[in-house]
Design a protein around this motif. Structure first.
Motif, short mmCIF file in Angstrom:
data_model
loop_
_atom_site.label_atom_id
_atom_site.label_comp_id
_atom_site.label_asym_id
_atom_site.label_seq_id
_atom_site.Cartn_x
_atom_site.Cartn_y
_atom_site.Cartn_z
N ASP A 119 27.99 41.35 25.53
CA ASP A 119 27.05 40.60 24.70
C ASP A 119 26.76 39.20 25.25
OD1 ASP A 119 29.41 39.31 24.18
OD2 ASP A 119 29.41 39.70 22.03
N GLY A 120 27.23 38.91 26.46
CA GLY A 120 26.93 37.64 27.10
C GLY A 120 28.00 36.56 26.95
N ARG A 121 28.97 36.78 26.09
CA ARG A 121 30.04 35.78 25.92
C ARG A 121 30.95 35.79 27.14
NH1 ARG A 121 32.97 37.43 20.68
NH2 ARG A 121 32.46 39.46 21.52
N ARG A 122 31.46 34.62 27.49
CA ARG A 122 32.38 34.50 28.63
C ARG A 122 33.81 34.44 28.12
NH1 ARG A 122 30.52 31.82 33.67
NH2 ARG A 122 32.62 31.01 33.58
N LEU A 123 34.71 35.08 28.83
CA LEU A 123 36.12 35.13 28.47
C LEU A 123 36.92 34.60 29.64
CD1 LEU A 123 38.26 36.30 26.40
CD2 LEU A 123 38.27 38.29 27.88
N THR A 124 37.82 33.64 29.36
CA THR A 124 38.67 33.06 30.38
C THR A 124 40.13 33.24 29.97
OG1 THR A 124 36.99 31.40 30.86
CG2 THR A 124 39.22 30.94 31.64
N LEU A 125 40.96 33.66 30.91
CA LEU A 125 42.38 33.89 30.63
C LEU A 125 43.20 33.15 31.66
CD1 LEU A 125 44.61 35.50 29.10
CD2 LEU A 125 44.35 37.23 30.88
N SER A 126 44.19 32.43 31.19
CA SER A 126 45.16 31.80 32.07
C SER A 126 46.53 31.95 31.42
CB SER A 126 44.83 30.34 32.32
OG SER A 126 44.87 29.62 31.11
N LEU A 127 47.56 32.05 32.24
CA LEU A 127 48.92 32.24 31.73
C LEU A 127 49.73 30.96 31.94
CD1 LEU A 127 49.64 35.78 33.19
CD2 LEU A 127 48.95 35.20 30.87
N PRO A 128 50.58 30.62 30.98
CA PRO A 128 51.44 29.44 31.15
C PRO A 128 52.55 29.74 32.15
CG PRO A 128 51.99 30.57 29.12
CD PRO A 128 50.79 31.27 29.69
N PRO A 129 53.17 28.71 32.72
CA PRO A 129 54.28 28.92 33.63
C PRO A 129 55.42 29.67 32.94
CG PRO A 129 53.60 26.62 33.64
CD PRO A 129 52.86 27.30 32.54
N THR A 130 56.05 30.60 33.64
CA THR A 130 57.14 31.38 33.06
C THR A 130 58.05 31.89 34.17
OG1 THR A 130 57.68 33.30 31.72
CG2 THR A 130 55.77 33.51 33.12
N ASP A 131 59.26 32.27 33.79
CA ASP A 131 60.21 32.85 34.74
C ASP A 131 60.23 34.37 34.67
OD1 ASP A 131 60.98 30.33 35.58
OD2 ASP A 131 62.54 30.18 34.05
N ALA A 132 59.34 34.97 33.87
CA ALA A 132 59.32 36.42 33.70
C ALA A 132 58.90 37.09 35.01
CB ALA A 132 58.35 36.80 32.59
N PRO A 133 59.69 38.07 35.48
CA PRO A 133 59.36 38.74 36.75
C PRO A 133 58.01 39.44 36.73
CG PRO A 133 61.54 39.41 35.97
CD PRO A 133 60.93 38.57 34.90
N TRP A 134 57.61 39.99 35.57
CA TRP A 134 56.35 40.72 35.51
C TRP A 134 55.15 39.79 35.65
CZ3 TRP A 134 53.10 39.19 31.69
CH2 TRP A 134 53.67 38.54 30.59
N ALA A 135 55.36 38.49 35.43
CA ALA A 135 54.26 37.52 35.52
C ALA A 135 54.37 36.65 36.76
CB ALA A 135 54.25 36.65 34.27
N ALA A 136 55.15 37.08 37.75
CA ALA A 136 55.37 36.27 38.94
C ALA A 136 54.08 35.98 39.69
CB ALA A 136 56.37 36.95 39.86
N ASP A 137 53.11 36.89 39.66
CA ASP A 137 51.85 36.69 40.37
C ASP A 137 50.82 35.95 39.53
OD1 ASP A 137 52.86 38.03 42.55
OD2 ASP A 137 52.10 39.97 41.88
N GLY A 138 51.15 35.59 38.30
CA GLY A 138 50.19 34.91 37.43
C GLY A 138 49.01 35.81 37.13
N VAL A 139 47.83 35.23 36.96
CA VAL A 139 46.65 36.02 36.65
C VAL A 139 46.19 36.85 37.84
CG1 VAL A 139 45.85 34.57 34.76
CG2 VAL A 139 45.09 34.10 37.09
N ALA A 140 46.70 36.55 39.04
CA ALA A 140 46.34 37.35 40.21
C ALA A 140 46.85 38.79 40.06
CB ALA A 140 46.90 36.73 41.48
N GLY A 141 47.88 38.99 39.25
CA GLY A 141 48.40 40.33 39.01
C GLY A 141 47.61 41.10 37.98
N LEU A 142 46.63 40.47 37.34
CA LEU A 142 45.82 41.14 36.32
C LEU A 142 44.51 41.60 36.93
CD1 LEU A 142 46.29 38.56 33.44
CD2 LEU A 142 47.54 40.68 33.81
#
Length: 71
Positions: A14-37
């Protein structure tokens, strides 16, 4: 994950923009940050089936009492 990770941005249908960023964390699954998404296409669009309509008349007090007894 560093604090300067890029943000994942997309534009909805519908034209809306969505932005996602992750806070710093020690979680192994989030080690790549948003690059892993990655964006995933939607599996459902629109609305589901309409719910059944409510009864047109209110329940009688005996019916309510029987429901409370589990009968």
């Amino acid at each position: 994950m560093s604090t300067n990770d890029p943000k994942l941005q997309t534009t909805l249908a519908d034209g809306r923009r969505l932005t996602l960023s992750l806070p710093p964390t020690d979680a192994p699954w989030a080690a790549d940050g948003v690059a892993g998404l990655r964006p995933v296409p939607p599996t459902h669009t629109g609305r589901g089936d309409e719910p059944r309509p409510l009864p047109s008349e209110p329940p009688l007090s005996l019916e309510v009492a029987l429901l409370g007894l589990g009968v």
